[in-house]
Design a protein around this motif. Structure first.
Motif, mmCIF file in Angstrom:
data_model
loop_
_atom_site.group_PDB
_atom_site.id
_atom_site.type_symbol
_atom_site.label_atom_id
_atom_site.label_comp_id
_atom_site.label_asym_id
_atom_site.label_seq_id
_atom_site.Cartn_x
_atom_site.Cartn_y
_atom_site.Cartn_z
ATOM 1 N N ALA A 17 1.191 31.581 -13.478
ATOM 2 C CA ALA A 17 0.333 32.507 -14.221
ATOM 3 C C ALA A 17 -1.008 32.665 -13.513
ATOM 4 C CB ALA A 17 0.126 32.003 -15.647
ATOM 5 N N GLY A 18 -1.486 33.902 -13.432
ATOM 6 C CA GLY A 18 -2.748 34.185 -12.778
ATOM 7 C C GLY A 18 -2.620 34.558 -11.322
ATOM 8 N N MET A 19 -1.454 34.385 -10.752
ATOM 9 C CA MET A 19 -1.230 34.683 -9.348
ATOM 10 C C MET A 19 -1.014 36.187 -9.151
ATOM 11 S SD MET A 19 1.758 33.006 -6.993
ATOM 12 C CE MET A 19 1.061 31.371 -7.230
ATOM 13 N N ARG A 20 -1.577 36.731 -8.089
ATOM 14 C CA ARG A 20 -1.381 38.146 -7.766
ATOM 15 C C ARG A 20 -0.197 38.284 -6.815
ATOM 16 N NH1 ARG A 20 -4.940 42.550 -7.915
ATOM 17 N NH2 ARG A 20 -6.562 41.084 -8.526
ATOM 18 N N VAL A 21 0.752 39.154 -7.155
ATOM 19 C CA VAL A 21 1.932 39.373 -6.320
ATOM 20 C C VAL A 21 2.165 40.876 -6.162
ATOM 21 C CG1 VAL A 21 3.054 37.203 -6.940
ATOM 22 C CG2 VAL A 21 3.479 39.229 -8.317
ATOM 23 N N GLU A 22 3.088 41.205 -5.274
ATOM 24 C CA GLU A 22 3.424 42.597 -5.021
ATOM 25 C C GLU A 22 4.927 42.809 -5.203
ATOM 26 O OE1 GLU A 22 2.063 43.464 -1.090
ATOM 27 O OE2 GLU A 22 -0.008 42.881 -1.529
ATOM 28 N N GLY A 23 5.310 44.023 -5.540
ATOM 29 C CA GLY A 23 6.721 44.343 -5.701
ATOM 30 C C GLY A 23 6.936 45.838 -5.761
ATOM 31 N N LYS A 24 8.204 46.226 -5.748
ATOM 32 C CA LYS A 24 8.571 47.642 -5.781
ATOM 33 C C LYS A 24 8.995 48.036 -7.197
ATOM 34 C CE LYS A 24 10.681 49.579 -2.329
ATOM 35 N NZ LYS A 24 11.699 49.990 -1.322
ATOM 36 N N VAL A 25 8.455 49.134 -7.686
ATOM 37 C CA VAL A 25 8.779 49.618 -9.028
ATOM 38 C C VAL A 25 10.235 50.097 -9.052
ATOM 39 C CG1 VAL A 25 8.258 51.335 -10.802
ATOM 40 C CG2 VAL A 25 6.395 50.263 -9.507
ATOM 41 N N ASN A 26 11.025 49.542 -9.968
ATOM 42 C CA ASN A 26 12.432 49.955 -10.094
ATOM 43 C C ASN A 26 12.782 50.478 -11.482
ATOM 44 O OD1 ASN A 26 12.395 47.578 -11.539
ATOM 45 N ND2 ASN A 26 14.049 46.584 -10.406
ATOM 46 N N LYS A 27 11.762 50.538 -12.366
ATOM 47 C CA LYS A 27 11.997 51.065 -13.708
ATOM 48 C C LYS A 27 10.692 51.602 -14.274
ATOM 49 C CE LYS A 27 15.180 51.403 -17.040
ATOM 50 N NZ LYS A 27 16.493 52.041 -16.861
ATOM 51 N N ILE A 28 10.728 52.814 -14.795
ATOM 52 C CA ILE A 28 9.558 53.414 -15.442
ATOM 53 C C ILE A 28 9.953 53.824 -16.862
ATOM 54 C CG2 ILE A 28 8.001 55.402 -15.491
ATOM 55 C CD1 ILE A 28 7.129 53.653 -13.330
ATOM 56 N N GLU A 29 9.302 53.219 -17.843
ATOM 57 C CA GLU A 29 9.534 53.560 -19.239
ATOM 58 C C GLU A 29 8.182 53.723 -19.925
ATOM 59 O OE1 GLU A 29 12.382 54.242 -20.463
ATOM 60 O OE2 GLU A 29 13.755 53.430 -18.954
ATOM 61 N N LYS A 30 8.190 54.299 -21.113
ATOM 62 C CA LYS A 30 6.927 54.499 -21.823
ATOM 63 C C LYS A 30 6.358 53.205 -22.375
ATOM 64 C CE LYS A 30 9.069 55.756 -26.257
ATOM 65 N NZ LYS A 30 9.177 56.812 -27.291
ATOM 66 N N ASP A 31 7.209 52.163 -22.487
ATOM 67 C CA ASP A 31 6.720 50.908 -23.049
ATOM 68 C C ASP A 31 6.679 49.766 -22.035
ATOM 69 O OD1 ASP A 31 9.452 50.856 -22.859
ATOM 70 O OD2 ASP A 31 9.791 49.980 -24.838
#
Length: 220
Positions: free
Chosen positions: A91-105
């Motif tokens: 927790a608190g760590m900054r990471v990177e990744g690729k968006v694979n899902k976009i939803e309104k929630d």
């Protein structure tokens, strides 16, 4: 016993001392048995190492004498050292990744091509809002329309919580910090750093080893 050398984004290369137990059929091919055992650890959370094993390098068997277990089992013990690449998110760590899902929630992200993370709408700052366009869904900024998060975007986020569920990780992330979001917007870069490219190559190699290990188990 483990000593660590930290790498970015929750990655650690550790020099670990391991105890492995092999079947007598491997007595003439000890290193092959060692590699099969190490392959079975790949891409799984390891409690003793406190991370997911991404890759291993330089396995070195300690000594030439191997202890045969007494009692009801014919397995024999092999001690070794190896350099282990671990992913140990906190927790608190900054990471990177690729968006694979976009939803309104929520926004779904795949980190390092393996680990799924979910960013709930409650953990996305008010400056960002969901919009459904004719051909795609996006999250975009109310104050800077150049900041667009869509499928395939590389995202920088902060880990909110991590749960180990058996041999896998359940990661929750946050975009509450104003310096999180799409990497193109944050840094102006169109591609991930070369360090991540090298990591992806190592992970792909681990995936192939994991597939071979699963096939070997099915065939035996």
């Amino acid at each position: 016993m483990v000593t660590a050398n930290e790498e970015p984004q929750g990655l650690n290369v550790v020099k670990a001392k391991l105890d492995i137990f092999l079947h007598p059929s491997r007595s003439g091919h000890i290193m092959a048995g060692v590699q099969e055992t190490l392959d079975s650890l790949l891409l799984r959370y390891n409690e003793s190492l406190q991370g997911v094993v991404l890759a291993y390098l330089d396995p070195n068997i300690l000594g030439r004498k191997h202890k045969i277990l007494s009692g009801l089992t014919p397995y024999f013990h092999v001690g070794l050292t190896a350099n282990i690449l671990l992913f140990s998110p906190t927790a608190g760590m900054r990471v990177e990744g690729k968006v694979n899902k976009i939803e309104k929630d929520y926004i779904g992200v795949l980190t390092m091509g393996i680990f799924n993370a979910a960013l709930s709408v409650m953990d996305i700052r008010d400056d960002l809002y969901f919009e459904e366009l004719p051909h795609e869904r996006i999250w975009t900024s109310k104050t800077d329309h150049q900041h667009v998060i869509k499928l395939g975007s590389m995202l920088s986020f902060v880990i909110k919580s991590v749960q180990e569920t058996g041999e896998f990780l359940d990661i929750s992330g946050s975009l509450c910090s104003p310096d999180t979001g799409c990497l193109d917007w944050i840094s102006g870069l169109n591609e991930p750093r070369h360090v991540l490219n090298d990591l992806e190559n190592r992970i792909e190699s681990s995936k192939e080893k994991r597939k071979k290990e699963k096939k070997r188990r099915r065939d035996t």
